[in-house]
Design a protein around this motif. Structure first.
Motif, PDB file in Angstrom:
ATOM      1  N   VAL A 129       6.784  14.717   4.177  1.00  0.00           N
ATOM      2  CA  VAL A 129       6.827  14.942   2.603  1.00  0.00           C
ATOM      3  C   VAL A 129       5.309  15.210   2.271  1.00  0.00           C
ATOM      4  O   VAL A 129       5.341  16.121   1.333  1.00  0.00           O
ATOM      5  CB  VAL A 129       7.231  13.510   2.259  1.00  0.00           C
ATOM      6  N   HIS A 130       4.455  14.779   2.959  1.00  0.00           N
ATOM      7  CA  HIS A 130       3.036  15.002   2.554  1.00  0.00           C
ATOM      8  C   HIS A 130       2.695  16.406   2.861  1.00  0.00           C
ATOM      9  O   HIS A 130       1.900  17.020   1.902  1.00  0.00           O
ATOM     10  CB  HIS A 130       1.886  14.162   3.352  1.00  0.00           C
ATOM     11  N   THR A 131       3.294  17.048   3.940  1.00  0.00           N
ATOM     12  CA  THR A 131       3.154  18.605   3.983  1.00  0.00           C
ATOM     13  C   THR A 131       3.836  19.287   3.018  1.00  0.00           C
ATOM     14  O   THR A 131       3.147  20.363   2.711  1.00  0.00           O
ATOM     15  CB  THR A 131       3.724  18.807   5.120  1.00  0.00           C
ATOM     16  N   GLN A 132       4.493  18.978   2.061  1.00  0.00           N
ATOM     17  CA  GLN A 132       5.206  19.320   1.149  1.00  0.00           C
ATOM     18  C   GLN A 132       4.657  19.289  -0.325  1.00  0.00           C
ATOM     19  O   GLN A 132       4.664  19.369  -1.458  1.00  0.00           O
ATOM     20  CB  GLN A 132       6.688  18.836   0.843  1.00  0.00           C
ATOM     21  N   GLY A 133       3.226  18.530  -0.383  1.00  0.00           N
ATOM     22  CA  GLY A 133       2.128  18.171  -1.478  1.00  0.00           C
ATOM     23  C   GLY A 133       2.740  17.141  -2.040  1.00  0.00           C
ATOM     24  O   GLY A 133       2.461  16.830  -3.283  1.00  0.00           O
ATOM     25  N   LEU A 134       3.482  16.175  -1.634  1.00  0.00           N
ATOM     26  CA  LEU A 134       4.090  15.002  -2.155  1.00  0.00           C
ATOM     27  C   LEU A 134       3.683  13.742  -1.551  1.00  0.00           C
ATOM     28  O   LEU A 134       3.402  13.662  -0.508  1.00  0.00           O
ATOM     29  CB  LEU A 134       5.605  15.141  -2.343  1.00  0.00           C
ATOM     30  N   LEU A 135       3.413  12.657  -2.412  1.00  0.00           N
ATOM     31  CA  LEU A 135       3.250  11.128  -1.992  1.00  0.00           C
ATOM     32  C   LEU A 135       4.712  10.614  -2.298  1.00  0.00           C
ATOM     33  O   LEU A 135       5.247  10.932  -3.650  1.00  0.00           O
ATOM     34  CB  LEU A 135       2.287  10.648  -2.626  1.00  0.00           C
ATOM     35  N   HIS A 136       5.161   9.625  -1.488  1.00  0.00           N
ATOM     36  CA  HIS A 136       6.315   8.894  -2.003  1.00  0.00           C
ATOM     37  C   HIS A 136       5.873   7.900  -2.848  1.00  0.00           C
ATOM     38  O   HIS A 136       6.401   7.619  -4.097  1.00  0.00           O
ATOM     39  CB  HIS A 136       6.931   8.031  -0.869  1.00  0.00           C
ATOM     40  N   ARG A 137       4.930   6.991  -2.872  1.00  0.00           N
ATOM     41  CA  ARG A 137       4.332   5.982  -3.724  1.00  0.00           C
ATOM     42  C   ARG A 137       4.893   4.612  -3.918  1.00  0.00           C
ATOM     43  O   ARG A 137       4.567   3.959  -4.599  1.00  0.00           O
ATOM     44  CB  ARG A 137       3.891   6.507  -5.193  1.00  0.00           C
ATOM     45  N   ASP A 138       6.215   4.577  -3.310  1.00  0.00           N
ATOM     46  CA  ASP A 138       6.876   3.226  -3.599  1.00  0.00           C
ATOM     47  C   ASP A 138       7.967   3.090  -2.191  1.00  0.00           C
ATOM     48  O   ASP A 138       9.119   2.710  -2.562  1.00  0.00           O
ATOM     49  CB  ASP A 138       7.884   3.419  -4.724  1.00  0.00           C
ATOM     50  N   LEU A 139       7.316   3.518  -1.062  1.00  0.00           N
ATOM     51  CA  LEU A 139       8.137   3.137   0.127  1.00  0.00           C
ATOM     52  C   LEU A 139       8.152   1.650   0.238  1.00  0.00           C
ATOM     53  O   LEU A 139       7.091   0.971   0.135  1.00  0.00           O
ATOM     54  CB  LEU A 139       7.308   3.813   1.367  1.00  0.00           C
ATOM     55  N   LYS A 140       9.369   1.098   0.685  1.00  0.00           N
ATOM     56  CA  LYS A 140       9.484  -0.266   0.741  1.00  0.00           C
ATOM     57  C   LYS A 140      10.781  -0.653   1.493  1.00  0.00           C
ATOM     58  O   LYS A 140      11.520   0.496   1.801  1.00  0.00           O
ATOM     59  CB  LYS A 140       9.718  -1.080  -0.587  1.00  0.00           C
ATOM     60  N   PRO A 141      10.868  -1.696   2.088  1.00  0.00           N
ATOM     61  CA  PRO A 141      12.227  -1.930   2.710  1.00  0.00           C
ATOM     62  C   PRO A 141      13.571  -1.465   2.078  1.00  0.00           C
ATOM     63  O   PRO A 141      14.390  -1.241   2.744  1.00  0.00           O
ATOM     64  CB  PRO A 141      12.290  -3.521   2.990  1.00  0.00           C
ATOM     65  N   ALA A 142      13.450  -1.747   0.739  1.00  0.00           N
ATOM     66  CA  ALA A 142      14.741  -1.471   0.106  1.00  0.00           C
ATOM     67  C   ALA A 142      15.221   0.018  -0.223  1.00  0.00           C
ATOM     68  O   ALA A 142      16.223   0.491  -0.542  1.00  0.00           O
ATOM     69  CB  ALA A 142      14.730  -1.906  -1.373  1.00  0.00           C
ATOM     70  N   GLY A 157      11.803   8.541  -6.998  1.00  0.00           N
ATOM     71  CA  GLY A 157      11.701   8.619  -8.668  1.00  0.00           C
ATOM     72  C   GLY A 157      10.153   8.413  -8.887  1.00  0.00           C
ATOM     73  O   GLY A 157       9.778   8.694  -9.900  1.00  0.00           O
ATOM     74  N   LEU A 158       9.202   7.783  -7.899  1.00  0.00           N
ATOM     75  CA  LEU A 158       7.839   7.475  -8.492  1.00  0.00           C
ATOM     76  C   LEU A 158       7.120   8.634  -7.862  1.00  0.00           C
ATOM     77  O   LEU A 158       5.623   8.513  -7.795  1.00  0.00           O
ATOM     78  CB  LEU A 158       7.299   6.311  -7.999  1.00  0.00           C
ATOM     79  N   ALA A 159       7.603   9.621  -6.911  1.00  0.00           N
ATOM     80  CA  ALA A 159       6.852  10.287  -6.079  1.00  0.00           C
ATOM     81  C   ALA A 159       6.010  11.221  -7.000  1.00  0.00           C
ATOM     82  O   ALA A 159       6.410  11.767  -8.177  1.00  0.00           O
ATOM     83  CB  ALA A 159       7.671  11.318  -5.199  1.00  0.00           C
ATOM     84  N   ALA A 160       4.877  11.804  -6.588  1.00  0.00           N
ATOM     85  CA  ALA A 160       3.806  12.501  -7.269  1.00  0.00           C
ATOM     86  C   ALA A 160       3.479  13.870  -6.268  1.00  0.00           C
ATOM     87  O   ALA A 160       3.130  13.502  -5.265  1.00  0.00           O
ATOM     88  CB  ALA A 160       2.639  11.468  -7.982  1.00  0.00           C
ATOM     89  N   PHE A 161       3.066  14.761  -7.086  1.00  0.00           N
ATOM     90  CA  PHE A 161       2.464  15.994  -6.580  1.00  0.00           C
ATOM     91  C   PHE A 161       0.836  15.480  -5.997  1.00  0.00           C
ATOM     92  O   PHE A 161       0.211  15.048  -7.136  1.00  0.00           O
ATOM     93  CB  PHE A 161       2.352  17.160  -7.178  1.00  0.00           C
ATOM     94  N   THR A 162       0.533  15.441  -4.935  1.00  0.00           N
ATOM     95  CA  THR A 162      -0.956  15.097  -4.588  1.00  0.00           C
ATOM     96  C   THR A 162      -1.920  15.700  -5.101  1.00  0.00           C
ATOM     97  O   THR A 162      -2.788  15.183  -5.065  1.00  0.00           O
ATOM     98  CB  THR A 162      -1.039  15.448  -2.952  1.00  0.00           C
TER      99      THR A 162
END
Length: 419
Positions: A129-142, A157-162
């Motif tokens: 995902v980071h290689t594609q220029g993105l961050l997840h920003r809301d990774l969690k067990p759910a 839904g909260l991902a942002a372009f780095t």
């Protein structure tokens, strides 16, 4: 994953997806189990009519554009969307399995070698995902689903372009879930780096191995205070000794002190190999373990229906389904976690929001708990179990999974019927 029948007001289809049942709901909308014209199951997310406005459509369209750029075997695939529809919707791959939060609450923590296997799989997925220029920003067990073919990451839904500072949220908000949020993210530091996802992965692995998060408190405000306080160390109690060095590094207060995702994969491999196992073998055991635990208990996807409600004088067959409980596509039948609820924030205080937030500190309204993406209680009303599109529209063939679900519904209904 628990599936409940459609409610009378639910649409029978969206785009080319026939809707078969309810999976859950979150802060922004309802999630349905759908099926494409070709019989492909899908998780179909729909924005709540009460919040459909130009801003929510804009956020939804941004989520769709982000999903179109993400690919990988551990990412739930994008299948289709229409942000301009009267009811904006988004369809992604349906993963038939519980999320990590629900699995741990139901069956207890994972063994250390399986936690390491989970860490290697997810770190590799996030690296792509980071290689594609993105961050997840809301990774969690759910947001980690334990499917029949291994774990998958959902909810970007909260991902942002780095490399982008553009945001559709207010300039003084915090984005994310506090119990898995990196200190710099909680403090509103910009721009964020890959280290925020490393921290969130570390928090998720800690939960997988111990059943608790790095910081827990009675309210989101208190969690924010603990996360951002440099003098408060994360709670690593009960962490297996072989995982302690890795999780300590991943949960470091300073972003630059955390390992890269490549280093996380390597250290997870070392933990596995030190126990006399190969990484591929550990990955297979992880999938077999989570699937086996599911089989030992009640089927996670089996609908549970109480006695039917009186049949109204109409052609629509109805009965009463139980409210689906806590879980994200995306784990609907556990009680809420004791960890804080997630709320939206504005300057001066510190409460976060699972679905909609951005960068600062002070609560305005509360959302469902951080495990909310797919698992908030469904309305306790008489749902429709047989709805068909208007005459002249296409009729979809159901997949084997959909037929099994329908058979369980019919069997449960028949067993409780007075005739």
């Amino acid at each position: 994953m628990q599936i409940t029948p459609l409610n009378p007001e639910d649409p029978p289809s969206l785009g080319d997806f026939e809707l078969l049942g309810r999976i859950g709901q979150g802060g922004m909308g309802q999630v349905f189990l759908g099926e494409s014209l070709g019989g492909e199951p899908a998780a179909v997310k729909v924005i709540k009519p009460s919040i459909v406005d130009s801003e929510s459509r804009g956020r939804f369209a941004q989520e769709i554009e982000v999903l179109k750029t993400i690919w990988g075997p551990r990412i739930a695939a994008f299948l289709g969307a229409d942000p301009e529809a009267e009811q904006p919707w988004l369809a992604t791959e349906y993963v038939d399995g519980p999320d990590l939060a629900r699995h741990v609450k139901t069956h207890g923590p994972l063994p250390s070698v399986l936690t390491a296997a989970l860490g290697a799989v997810l770190a590799e997925a996030l690296s792509a995902v980071h290689t594609q220029g993105l961050l997840h920003r809301d990774l969690k067990p759910a947001n980690i689903l334990l499917g029949p073919n291994g774990p998958k990451v959902i909810d970007f839904g909260l991902a942002a372009f780095t490399e982008s500072h553009v945001s559709l949220t207010a300039p003084h908000q915090i984005v994310g879930t506090p119990i898995c949020m990196a200190p710099e993210q909680a403090a509103g530091v910009k721009p964020l780096t890959a280290a925020v996802d490393v921290y969130a992965l570390g928090a998720s692995l800690l939960f997988a191995a111990t059943g608790h998060y790095p910081h827990e408190a009675a309210t989101p405000y208190m969690v924010f205070h603990l996360v951002t306080d440099p003098d408060t160390a994360p709670d690593l109690s009960d962490t297996p000794g072989e995982l302690l060095p890795l999780l300590t590094a991943m949960l470091a207060q300073n972003a630059q002190d955390r390992p890269s995702l490549t280093e996380v994969v390597q250290q997870c491999r070392s933990v596995i190999e030190n126990q006399g196992m190969k990484i591929a073998q550990a990955r297979r055991r992880l999938t077999a373990h989570t699937a086996g635990q599911r089989r030992k208990g009640a089927p996670a996807d089996a609908p549970s229906l109480p006695p039917p409600a009186p049949v109204p004088a109409s052609n629509t067959e109805t009965n009463t389904a139980p409210a689906a409980q806590d879980v994200s596509a995306p784990s609907l039948s556990d009680s809420p976690a004791p960890s804080p609820t997630v709320v939206e924030i504005v300057p001066d205080l510190s409460d976060p929001s699972v679905q909609d937030s951005s960068e600062s500190t002070a609560p305005t309204r509360e959302d469902p708990s951080d495990e909310s993406c797919r698992a908030q209680p469904a309305p306790d009303r008489a749902p429709t179990v047989s709805r068909r599109p208007p005459p002249g529209t296409h009729t979809l063939r159901h997949s084997p999974q959909a037929r099994r679900t329908a058979e369980r519904l019919r069997a449960t209904y028949a067993a409780s019927a007075p005739f």
